[in-house]
Design a protein around this motif. Structure first.
Motif, mmCIF file in Angstrom:
data_model
loop_
_atom_site.group_PDB
_atom_site.id
_atom_site.type_symbol
_atom_site.label_atom_id
_atom_site.label_comp_id
_atom_site.label_asym_id
_atom_site.label_seq_id
_atom_site.Cartn_x
_atom_site.Cartn_y
_atom_site.Cartn_z
ATOM 1 N N GLU A 41 0.826 -1.212 0.000
ATOM 2 C CA GLU A 41 0.000 0.000 0.000
ATOM 3 C C GLU A 41 0.859 1.259 0.000
ATOM 4 O O GLU A 41 0.608 2.197 -0.767
ATOM 5 C CB GLU A 41 -0.933 0.005 1.212
ATOM 6 N N GLY A 139 -1.172 4.527 4.425
ATOM 7 C CA GLY A 139 -1.514 3.489 3.465
ATOM 8 C C GLY A 139 -2.566 2.530 3.985
ATOM 9 O O GLY A 139 -2.697 1.409 3.476
ATOM 10 N N ARG A 141 -5.930 0.493 4.623
ATOM 11 C CA ARG A 141 -7.114 0.073 3.876
ATOM 12 C C ARG A 141 -8.143 -0.467 4.865
ATOM 13 O O ARG A 141 -7.785 -1.123 5.848
ATOM 14 C CB ARG A 141 -6.773 -1.019 2.855
ATOM 15 N N LEU A 168 -6.160 5.051 0.152
ATOM 16 C CA LEU A 168 -6.455 3.700 -0.354
ATOM 17 C C LEU A 168 -7.521 2.992 0.465
ATOM 18 O O LEU A 168 -7.659 1.771 0.384
ATOM 19 C CB LEU A 168 -5.178 2.850 -0.367
ATOM 20 N N TRP A 171 -9.600 0.490 -1.398
ATOM 21 C CA TRP A 171 -8.920 -0.432 -2.294
ATOM 22 C C TRP A 171 -8.888 -1.837 -1.703
ATOM 23 O O TRP A 171 -8.787 -2.022 -0.486
ATOM 24 C CB TRP A 171 -7.486 0.024 -2.533
ATOM 25 N N THR A 176 -4.339 -3.222 -5.124
ATOM 26 C CA THR A 176 -3.045 -2.689 -4.704
ATOM 27 C C THR A 176 -1.909 -3.414 -5.409
ATOM 28 O O THR A 176 -0.981 -2.783 -5.938
ATOM 29 C CB THR A 176 -2.895 -2.830 -3.176
#
Length: 235
Positions: A41, A139, A141, A168, A171, A176
């Motif tokens: 990420e 980063g 998620r 992200l 995501w 990713t």
């Protein structure tokens, strides 16, 4: 800060990641920082920041217990983009005191000891890295952990008095990885060996098929929430 968080979640909802980042650096010049640990990420976000020449400070926390493979990604990333990534280290005196009093593996002995080690090696240098900034890019998620299932793009981190941006958030892991492969982004080879979330070497193992995303972190603990304290304070 909380009002700003709500405003950004509403105002920037339809914008792309690059557009959001460009907006943030315009509104908060020289006060936007991204912390990377060189996982999938973080490498995606680093790629976006560096390829678009965005004036965002990229920093990393070197705990002194990282995998050699992580350091290799650090080097490869510097070589690919020719952009600076500043390292922050834990305070020497605190680390020495911890080892003198409890030895090198005290974190295996209790949850309290593990959190103490994480605090010294991660949280203290993080606070130094965030000091003076107004936006913290991560980063994270939402699907990485049950603790993160209710996260938003913009959150107020009360412990650090800063607005956290999670570009992200929506995501998937597959999306990713696809980005990393498509744009030939350097990545940690431990990912190919079943390591999904990669932290300090003594505290991280590969996960087995069907195991939770965070099962490889502090695997000897039960019900601890599997967090180190970096992202545990928010409102």
């Amino acid at each position: 800060m909380q009002e700003l968080t709500n405003k950004y979640n509403s105002q920037l909802e339809e914008k792309t990641i690059v557009e959001k980042l460009q907006f943030l650096v315009e509104q908060h010049p020289d006060k936007v920082v991204f912390t990377t640990s060189f996982g999938y990420e973080d490498q995606v976000i680093t790629d976006i920041i560096f390829k678009n020449d965005l004036p965002i400070k990229v920093v990393t926390l070197d705990t002194g217990r990282l995998f050699p493979e992580t350091s290799k990604v650090y080097r490869s990333t510097l070589e690919k983009y020719n952009k600076p990534i500043k390292a922050y280290f834990p305070p020497t005196e605190e680390v020495e005191k911890l080892l003198d009093e409890k030895g090198p593996f005290s974190f295996y002995e209790s949850l309290e000891n593990r959190k103490e080690c994480c605090f010294i090696r991660k949280v203290i240098p993080l606070k130094r890295a965030l000091k003076g900034n107004e936006i913290w890019i991560t980063g994270l998620r939402a699907s990485q952990s049950d603790n993160r299932s209710d996260m938003k793009f913009f959150e107020y981190d009360a412990g650090n008095d800063i607005v956290k941006f999670n570009p992200l958030m929506e995501w998937s892991l597959e999306e990713t990885i696809d980005w990393v492969k498509k744009y030939n982004v350097p990545y940690n080879v431990l990912h190919d060996k079943g390591f999904v979330s990669i932290g300090c070497q003594p505290c991280t193992r590969a996960i087995q098929p069907g195991e939770d995303f965070r099962a490889g972190r502090w695997w000897w603990e039960q019900g601890s929430g599997k967090e180190c304290g970096l992202h545990s304070v928010k409102k």
